[in-house]
Scaffold this motif. Structure first.
Motif, short mmCIF file in Angstrom:
data_model
loop_
_atom_site.label_atom_id
_atom_site.label_comp_id
_atom_site.label_asym_id
_atom_site.label_seq_id
_atom_site.Cartn_x
_atom_site.Cartn_y
_atom_site.Cartn_z
N ASN A 26 36.90 32.88 39.62
CA ASN A 26 37.49 32.25 38.54
C ASN A 26 38.00 30.67 39.34
OD1 ASN A 26 39.39 31.05 36.78
ND2 ASN A 26 40.81 32.62 37.15
N VAL A 27 37.43 29.65 39.03
CA VAL A 27 37.69 28.37 39.80
C VAL A 27 38.82 27.48 38.86
CG1 VAL A 27 36.84 26.28 40.78
CG2 VAL A 27 35.62 28.62 40.90
N VAL A 28 39.69 27.12 39.57
CA VAL A 28 40.56 25.94 38.94
C VAL A 28 40.39 24.56 39.57
CG1 VAL A 28 42.90 25.30 37.78
CG2 VAL A 28 42.17 27.64 37.75
N THR A 73 37.86 26.07 34.90
CA THR A 73 38.92 25.38 34.33
C THR A 73 39.11 24.25 34.80
OG1 THR A 73 39.81 27.52 33.43
CG2 THR A 73 41.26 25.65 33.20
N ASN A 131 48.30 32.79 43.59
CA ASN A 131 46.96 32.11 43.05
C ASN A 131 47.37 31.56 41.74
OD1 ASN A 131 46.04 32.86 45.68
ND2 ASN A 131 44.06 33.43 44.79
N GLN A 132 48.55 30.85 41.54
CA GLN A 132 48.63 30.42 40.06
C GLN A 132 48.93 28.89 40.24
OE1 GLN A 132 51.90 32.99 38.75
NE2 GLN A 132 50.42 34.06 37.54
N TYR A 192 43.90 31.78 39.47
CA TYR A 192 42.47 31.23 40.07
C TYR A 192 42.32 31.99 41.24
CZ TYR A 192 45.60 28.92 43.47
OH TYR A 192 46.50 28.81 44.67
N ASP A 193 40.93 32.21 41.66
CA ASP A 193 40.34 32.78 42.88
C ASP A 193 40.11 31.59 43.68
OD1 ASP A 193 40.11 35.42 41.89
OD2 ASP A 193 38.20 34.77 40.83
N LEU A 238 40.82 27.33 44.23
CA LEU A 238 41.67 26.08 43.69
C LEU A 238 41.28 24.84 44.17
CD1 LEU A 238 43.67 24.74 41.81
CD2 LEU A 238 45.39 25.18 43.83
#
Length: 230
Positions: A6-8, A33, A90-91, A102-103, A105
């Motif tokens: 999960n990449v932001v 995202t 991780n937010q 996110y995992d 960032l």
């Protein structure tokens, strides 16, 4: 590496868009995202002055239309600011008050104007030129201006000064921080050549002048310099 990563990505400029595309190619199952404080998809920032002058249109400078994001399964959140990064969880906290986890960032938001000494007030003709939104607001005001002071040493500022030279009745002043133009990147000869081009186009160069703030007195604005002169 985790397959369902999960990449932001904060930012939707060159670095952010290229990173998102590369992650999609290397980790096809990842969730991506992108968060942008602008309302438009990725566009060529150096062409903002061409947009200002009318030499190009918004449609032509947008490099990656909405179809790029859907094709690459990228969720683009437009017109949203990131208020803070909560690294312990991780937010990221968004201006909508929503939190996104996110995992990994990536912060690719580029530079931001430091306006701590002054407030950018479009209604009072105090502008920045960093985004397409800025360019649109400035484009509406520019024809009515009689005098303008510019500060900032980058290619976009130079292109903007070139545009201003096409307004013969506009008085233009350009603040230069040191005793010559951009000494960190230009040798003395190149600085002299570019300064000569500006002066030949009736642009007044004011050396050793770094903006500290802006004050208003009886309806008139003055730029406060770091040496305390106006």
């Amino acid at each position: 590496m985790k397959k369902n990563l999960n990449v932001v990505i904060i930012g939707n400029g060159v670095a952010g868009a290229k990173a998102a595309q590369t992650i999609r190619e290397l980790i096809p199952s990842s969730k991506i995202t992108m968060i942008s404080n602008e309302d438009t998809p990725f566009y060529f920032r150096p062409q903002l002055v061409d947009f200002l002058s009318g030499r190009t249109t918004q449609k032509k400078i947008v490099s990656k239309p909405d179809g790029f994001y859907s094709k690459n399964r990228i969720s683009l959140l437009k017109g949203i600011e990131v208020l803070s990064v909560i690294s312990s969880r991780n937010q990221v906290l968004l201006s909508s008050k929503k939190k996104i986890g996110y995992d990994k960032l990536l912060i690719a938001s580029g530079i931001r104007i430091d306006s701590s000494g002054y407030k950018l007030r479009k209604e009072e003709n105090i502008f920045s030129l960093q985004t397409l939104r800025d360019a649109k607001e400035l484009k509406n005001k520019l024809p009515s201006l009689k005098e303008i002071t510019v500060f900032g040493e980058n290619i976009l500022a130079f292109e903007f000064l070139r545009l201003l030279s096409s307004y013969p009745r506009l008085k233009v002043q350009y603040l230069i921080r040191k005793d010559r133009l951009w000494p960190e990147f230009f040798d003395k000869r190149l600085s002299e050549i570019i300064e000569g081009i500006f002066e030949n186009n009736n642009i007044e160069l004011i050396y050793k002048s770094e903006a500290y703030g802006i004050i208003k007195n009886r309806g008139n604005f003055s730029i406060v310099l770091k040496n305390k002169k106006e």
